[in-house]
Design a protein around this motif. Structure first.
Motif, short mmCIF file in Angstrom:
data_model
loop_
_atom_site.label_atom_id
_atom_site.label_comp_id
_atom_site.label_asym_id
_atom_site.label_seq_id
_atom_site.Cartn_x
_atom_site.Cartn_y
_atom_site.Cartn_z
N LEU A 29 -4.64 -4.18 -3.94
CA LEU A 29 -3.74 -4.84 -2.99
C LEU A 29 -4.49 -5.44 -1.81
CD1 LEU A 29 -0.82 -5.48 -2.37
CD2 LEU A 29 -0.56 -3.21 -1.41
N LYS A 30 -5.49 -4.73 -1.31
CA LYS A 30 -6.26 -5.23 -0.16
C LYS A 30 -6.99 -6.51 -0.53
CE LYS A 30 -9.59 -3.82 3.32
NZ LYS A 30 -10.46 -2.75 3.79
N GLN A 78 -6.07 -8.65 -2.79
CA GLN A 78 -5.04 -9.68 -2.91
C GLN A 78 -4.69 -10.25 -1.53
OE1 GLN A 78 -3.54 -10.96 -5.78
NE2 GLN A 78 -2.71 -12.44 -4.35
N LEU A 79 -4.53 -9.38 -0.55
CA LEU A 79 -4.22 -9.82 0.81
C LEU A 79 -5.35 -10.70 1.36
CD1 LEU A 79 -2.79 -6.47 2.19
CD2 LEU A 79 -1.53 -8.62 2.05
N ASP A 132 -5.26 -14.06 -0.22
CA ASP A 132 -4.11 -14.84 0.22
C ASP A 132 -4.31 -15.42 1.62
OD1 ASP A 132 -2.92 -14.48 -2.18
OD2 ASP A 132 -1.42 -13.04 -1.50
N VAL A 185 -0.23 -11.98 7.23
CA VAL A 185 -1.23 -11.32 6.39
C VAL A 185 -2.43 -10.88 7.22
CG1 VAL A 185 -2.80 -11.62 4.43
CG2 VAL A 185 -0.46 -12.46 4.28
N ASP A 225 -4.11 1.93 -3.07
CA ASP A 225 -2.93 1.06 -3.17
C ASP A 225 -1.64 1.77 -2.79
OD1 ASP A 225 -4.34 -1.19 -3.79
OD2 ASP A 225 -3.71 -1.30 -5.89
N THR A 260 0.71 0.45 0.10
CA THR A 260 2.12 0.14 -0.13
C THR A 260 2.99 0.82 0.92
OG1 THR A 260 1.74 -0.09 -2.51
CG2 THR A 260 4.00 0.32 -1.81
N LEU A 270 2.59 -1.10 4.12
CA LEU A 270 3.33 -2.38 4.07
C LEU A 270 4.83 -2.14 4.24
CD1 LEU A 270 1.47 -4.30 1.21
CD2 LEU A 270 1.39 -4.77 3.66
N ILE A 278 5.67 -9.89 3.91
CA ILE A 278 5.13 -8.55 3.62
C ILE A 278 5.78 -7.98 2.36
CG2 ILE A 278 4.97 -6.17 4.45
CD1 ILE A 278 4.77 -7.40 7.30
N TYR A 332 4.49 -8.44 -1.24
CA TYR A 332 3.38 -7.63 -1.74
C TYR A 332 3.82 -6.25 -2.22
CZ TYR A 332 0.44 -11.19 0.32
OH TYR A 332 -0.14 -12.39 0.63
#
Length: 153
Positions: free
Chosen positions: A3-4, A6-7, A10, A26, A48, A52, A55, A88, A91
């Motif tokens: 996830l990190k 991906q951020l 992005d 982000v 992750d 999560t 987030l 947010i 994600y």
């Protein structure tokens, strides 16, 4: 992909697209992640599941702030907070419906009954633990607790 990562990817995508709200959101989230990872006696790396959870808290904060702005008559600020919350939430894993959560609770209770236990309010923790693990950030914990209470009553 974690996830990190991906951020971080992005951020570049939002820069190229010129999406200022998503870019700022982000970046703020990544800043919060960095703060959490570096706070404490020794640096840690969030997995992750922890990301999560973070987030979810960030999205909830923005929704609460939007409600406060709406009550104060600051609709443009409320709209901005809601837009950030939506960025947010993109994600986060797909949320479960109430019916899906009720089915999970019923399955856990049935499994306990098969194991020879008759779950009651006293054994609520024995029901909550596996349900919470399965739901894991895809449904509101307080509502899960209410559903379990209703099924055990």
């Amino acid at each position: 992909m974690p996830l990190k990562d991906q951020l971080q990817q992005d951020v570049v995508k939002h820069m190229k697209d010129g999406d200022r709200v998503a870019l700022q959101t982000v970046r703020n989230v990544l800043g919060e992640i960095e703060t959490r990872e570096k706070s404490g006696k020794s640096p840690v790396t969030l997995d992750d599941a922890q990301l999560t959870s973070l987030l979810q808290k960030e999205a909830a904060k923005r929704r609460e702030t939007a409600a406060i702005y709406s009550e104060a008559g600051e609709q443009d600020r409320a709209d901005r907070e809601l837009a950030e919350a939506m960025v947010i939430e993109a994600y986060l894993p797909k949320a479960l419906s109430r019916e899906e959560v009720e089915a999970i609770v019923e399955n856990v209770i049935a499994g306990l009954k098969e194991a020879g236990l008759e779950p009651s309010m006293r054994q609520m923790g024995q029901v909550m633990k596996p349900v919470t693990a399965e739901v894991a950030g895809r449904f509101d914990g307080k509502t899960v607790s209410e559903i379990v209470r209703a099924k055990l009553a």
